[in-house]
Motif scaffolding. Structure first.
Motif, PDB file in Angstrom:
ATOM      1  N   ALA A 165       0.827  -1.212   0.000  1.00 49.64           N
ATOM      2  CA  ALA A 165       0.000   0.000   0.000  1.00 49.64           C
ATOM      3  C   ALA A 165       0.859   1.258   0.000  1.00 49.64           C
ATOM      4  CB  ALA A 165      -0.935  -0.008   1.207  1.00 49.64           C
ATOM      5  N   VAL A 166       1.976   1.232   0.742  1.00 49.55           N
ATOM      6  CA  VAL A 166       2.874   2.378   0.790  1.00 49.55           C
ATOM      7  C   VAL A 166       3.539   2.586  -0.562  1.00 49.55           C
ATOM      8  CG1 VAL A 166       5.014   3.268   1.807  1.00 49.55           C
ATOM      9  CG2 VAL A 166       3.266   2.250   3.269  1.00 49.55           C
ATOM     10  N   ASN A 223      -4.195   0.439   4.816  1.00 50.18           N
ATOM     11  CA  ASN A 223      -4.714   0.342   3.450  1.00 50.18           C
ATOM     12  C   ASN A 223      -4.119   1.388   2.523  1.00 50.18           C
ATOM     13  OD1 ASN A 223      -6.574  -1.816   4.036  1.00 50.18           O
ATOM     14  ND2 ASN A 223      -7.894  -0.307   5.060  1.00 50.18           N
ATOM     15  N   GLY A 224      -3.213   2.217   3.050  1.00 52.69           N
ATOM     16  CA  GLY A 224      -2.595   3.238   2.221  1.00 52.69           C
ATOM     17  C   GLY A 224      -3.426   4.492   2.075  1.00 52.69           C
ATOM     18  N   ASN A 225      -4.413   4.686   2.949  1.00 50.48           N
ATOM     19  CA  ASN A 225      -5.247   5.887   2.910  1.00 50.48           C
ATOM     20  C   ASN A 225      -4.809   6.869   3.987  1.00 50.48           C
ATOM     21  OD1 ASN A 225      -6.879   4.789   0.840  1.00 50.48           O
ATOM     22  ND2 ASN A 225      -8.113   3.692   2.345  1.00 50.48           N
ATOM     23  N   VAL A 226      -5.067   8.155   3.756  1.00 58.33           N
ATOM     24  CA  VAL A 226      -4.638   9.199   4.685  1.00 58.33           C
ATOM     25  C   VAL A 226      -5.576   9.266   5.892  1.00 58.33           C
ATOM     26  CG1 VAL A 226      -4.135  11.654   4.963  1.00 58.33           C
ATOM     27  CG2 VAL A 226      -3.735  10.550   2.755  1.00 58.33           C
ATOM     28  N   ILE A 269      -3.878   9.829  -3.524  1.00 59.40           N
ATOM     29  CA  ILE A 269      -4.245   8.944  -2.428  1.00 59.40           C
ATOM     30  C   ILE A 269      -5.547   9.438  -1.813  1.00 59.40           C
ATOM     31  CG2 ILE A 269      -1.999   7.993  -1.837  1.00 59.40           C
ATOM     32  CD1 ILE A 269      -1.496  10.210   0.016  1.00 59.40           C
ATOM     33  N   GLN A 270      -6.258   8.526  -1.201  1.00 60.04           N
ATOM     34  CA  GLN A 270      -7.585   8.820  -0.679  1.00 60.04           C
ATOM     35  C   GLN A 270      -7.541   9.148   0.819  1.00 60.04           C
ATOM     36  OE1 GLN A 270     -10.597   8.672  -2.810  1.00 60.04           O
ATOM     37  NE2 GLN A 270      -8.806   8.930  -4.120  1.00 60.04           N
ATOM     38  N   LEU A 271      -8.472   9.995   1.246  1.00 61.17           N
ATOM     39  CA  LEU A 271      -8.627  10.296   2.662  1.00 61.17           C
ATOM     40  C   LEU A 271      -9.597   9.300   3.286  1.00 61.17           C
ATOM     41  CD1 LEU A 271      -7.527  13.027   1.495  1.00 61.17           C
ATOM     42  CD2 LEU A 271      -8.802  14.155   3.321  1.00 61.17           C
ATOM     43  N   ASP A 272      -9.232   8.822   4.483  1.00 60.64           N
ATOM     44  CA  ASP A 272     -10.086   7.876   5.188  1.00 60.64           C
ATOM     45  C   ASP A 272     -10.617   8.512   6.469  1.00 60.64           C
ATOM     46  OD1 ASP A 272     -11.444   5.545   5.667  1.00 60.64           O
ATOM     47  OD2 ASP A 272      -9.703   4.242   5.393  1.00 60.64           O
TER      48      ASP A 272
END
Length: 417
Positions: A19-20, A267-270, A193-196
């Motif tokens: 994910a990173v 998951n690689g989300n912010v 990248i997506q915000l979570d």
């Protein structure tokens, strides 16, 4: 599965590492420039403004950020693009210290060193005031997108690899939520990248911070300056400021320069944005919760849907890290297409090379071979569409000429009674 130590991306069988790796091309370094002059009050009647030439000092500050859309929208900390005056005063005093020392020694019978003058300015023993211009910021793509650079200085980095911030779209100041969304033009269909939802983060969770810590700048070579650092931190506590801003308190190596960089969940989300902390590495630091940034995104009605590049990059990397039969050939095909469609994405080269080498020794079933052949055939059809079209035109002309000859012959033949 990719498990070799020399494989690009490391142990991508680990979903967090994977994910990173997928997120890294979206990370950027932000350099903010601001002009300043320092007026030093040597006495009630002696006020001197430095530099004596009248030209301002240029203060340069570094931070981090990340693309959160395919349309040039970048998430960072507000203090990265709007430095607080207290921080600016510190840097301006350091810039002016030598000039102030020279002036002081020319007009005093008790000479002082630069360190002594710096201490006097910092402590207020030698009062001073700073005057500042309007900050301007530049966003630089990282080597996780550009690949290694041939440029020998920041001044000759290719224009395609950086862009001036043309506007601040939304912001919450440093004394509130310390987040900002800024925009750059001429950078569309970028990695993002997506915000979570940061409310799901709990103490003892591990997060990954990607940024550009100042202590990591061991040289001024652009490739080094634009190579990001990855650090794992542990959530110590969930806090809230007096203004109601939610914070994630973390322990780990977070430094100046990481400010504005994203903290990613597994998951690689912010879920966080690096904001502030103590000056010593390895000590307590605080992240602004991503929900503060999500509020700004919603107020702007930003479209954060991943673009074509991000979707194709994620798919290709997922196939690269898979362990299913034929995944090397599939990844090779996808990396090759990405390289063709996005020639500026030089960081794909080691992945493409590695996938090609692995595909050479990867057996394919008959079905996979037929699929590969069909794909190659179709690609060939598309690549040679003008040749095919030209051949079709030639065949059509020949048929028409032949038909004309037959018609003329028939007209010249007598029909028997």
């Amino acid at each position: 599965t990719v498990t070799f130590a020399s494989a690009p991306g490391g142990n991508v069988a680990d979903p967090v590492i994977r994910a990173v790796d997928i997120a890294k091309p979206a990370i950027i370094r932000i350099i903010t420039f601001i002009n300043g002059r320092l007026t030093v009050h040597f006495s009630s009647t002696q006020n001197v403004t430095f530099p004596l030439t009248g030209n301002p000092y240029q203060i340069t500050l570094s931070g981090s950020g990340a693309f959160i859309s395919a349309h040039g929208d970048i998430l960072t900390a507000d203090h990265v693009i709007n430095p607080p005056q207290q921080d600016l005063n510190t840097f301006l005093e350091q810039e002016a210290a030598q000039d102030v020392t020279n002036y002081y020694n020319q007009h005093s019978n008790t000479p002082a060193t630069v360190d002594q003058i710096t201490q006097a300015l910092t402590s207020g023993q030698l009062p001073s005031d700073g005057q500042y211009g309007t900050p301007s910021s530049v966003a630089y793509l990282s080597t996780d997108y550009t690949g290694p650079l041939s440029a020998t200085s920041v001044q000759n980095i290719p224009q395609a690899d950086f862009a001036t911030v043309d506007r601040i779209e939304a912001q919450s100041p440093v004394n509130d939520k310390d987040v900002a969304i800024i925009h750059v033009s001429n950078m569309n269909d970028m990695a993002s990248i997506q915000l979570d939802d940061s409310s799901t983060v709990q103490p003892q969770d591990q997060l990954t911070i990607i940024g550009f810590p100042g202590n990591g700048d061991v040289s001024t070579i652009p490739t080094d300056l634009l190579t990001s650092s990855v650090n794992v931190v542990t959530v110590s506590s969930i806090k809230t400021t007096d203004t109601g801003a939610p914070l994630l308190q973390v322990s780990g190596n977070v430094e100046h320069g990481d400010s504005g960089g994203p903290a990613l969940d597994s998951n690689g989300n912010v879920v966080g944005i690096v904001s502030f902390g103590t000056n010593q590495p390895g000590s307590t630091s605080f992240l602004q919760a991503s929900n503060s940034a999500r509020g700004l995104v919603q107020s702007l009605n930003l479209n954060t849907t991943p673009g074509r590049f991000e979707m194709e990059w994620k798919q290709a990397f997922t196939d690269y890290a898979a362990n299913t039969a034929g995944h090397w050939h599939k990844a090779l095909q996808e990396f090759t297409q990405l390289a063709a469609n996005y020639p500026a994405f030089k960081a794909i080269t080691p992945y493409l090379t590695y996938a090609r080498d692995q595909a050479k020794n990867e057996p394919l079933s008959q079905t996979q071979t037929q699929s590969q052949s069909s794909t190659s055939f179709l690609n060939g059809m598309v690549a040679n569409k003008w040749i095919i079209l030209g051949a079709g035109v030639i065949v059509l002309v020949v048929l028409l000429l032949f038909a004309g000859v037959v018609l003329r012959r028939r007209r010249g033949t007598q029909i028997p009674n």
